[in-house]
Design a protein around this motif. Structure first.
Motif: not given
Lengths: 112, 111
Positions: B32, B34, B93-99
């Motif tokens: 994603y 953002i 953002a990766d699949s872990w939500g790390k931005l």
């Protein structure tokens, strides 16, 4: 509704002193938790993230550590602060599998 | 790792005009992208996100465009208001939500 609390808002600490910043999340369970640092006029850098109690991943080598003693509690610590640890520290949470992260109001740390 | 950065450090916009904030990324590892808005002394506030397999998404007064061919992301704000004055960040953002954040663009709305 979910809320995130981070304290203190500002902190001035001498070099060599310990650090403990606390972050808690309310209104959700099993969140992903994150600690970011923001240098003045710059973007945010991910320091740590956690997907569960006791599970901590470090993103960059540094003088800091993180712990997650409870599901909705995330703590950022240091045994001995350095001048370079000064910055704006932000805690954030997201739901598992979601990308929208919600940030706390931040702690401005000045190491003198 | 992926590098996400912004073209313009400061954008001055007249109230009522549309704003366009640009962002370039070098590595397409994000699931994603953002956009966040950060007011002085506060934490970033989520504006809108877009999946990496989409090219456009609209929200309230905002539109995000993703051009994967040239690895470019933009945020359009319609009818810019004084309350839109802030620093805007793009992030991957990766699949872990790390931005992974870009450097930010300061938007200044003038009367």
């Amino acid at each position: 509704s979910q809320t995130i609390h981070q304290w203190p808002a500002t902190l001035v600490q001498p070099v060599g002193s310990p650090l403990s910043l606390e972050c808690t999340v309310e209104g959700t369970s099993n969140p992903n938790l994150y600690w970011y640092r923001q240098a003045a006029g710059r973007g945010l850098q991910l320091l740590f993230y956690s997907v569960g109690i006791g599970q901590i991943s470090s993103e960059v080598p540094q003088n800091l550590s993180a712990s997650r003693p409870q599901d909705r509690q995330f703590i950022l610590s240091s045994k001995k602060l350095l001048l370079s640890d000064s910055g704006f520290y932000l805690c954030a949470w997201s739901k598992q599998g979601r990308t929208e992260a919600f940030f706390g109001q931040g702690t401005r740390l000045t190491v003198v | 790792g992926e590098s996400v950065g912004l073209h313009l450090p400061t954008l001055s916009v007249q109230e009522g005009d549309n704003s366009i904030i640009n962002c370039a990324y070098s590595n397409s590892a994000s699931d994603y992208f953002i956009w966040y808005k950060q007011e002085s002394g506060k934490g970033p506030q989520f504006i809108i996100d877009i999946r990496s397999n989409m090219d456009k998404r609209q929200g309230q007064r905002v539109t995000v465009l993703l051009n994967k061919t040239v690895k470019h992301l933009s945020l359009q704000i319609a009818a810019t208001q004084p309350g839109d004055s802030a620093v805007y960040f793009c992030a991957g953002a990766d699949s872990w939500g790390k931005l992974q954040f870009g450097a930010g663009t300061q938007v200044v709305v003038t009367p």
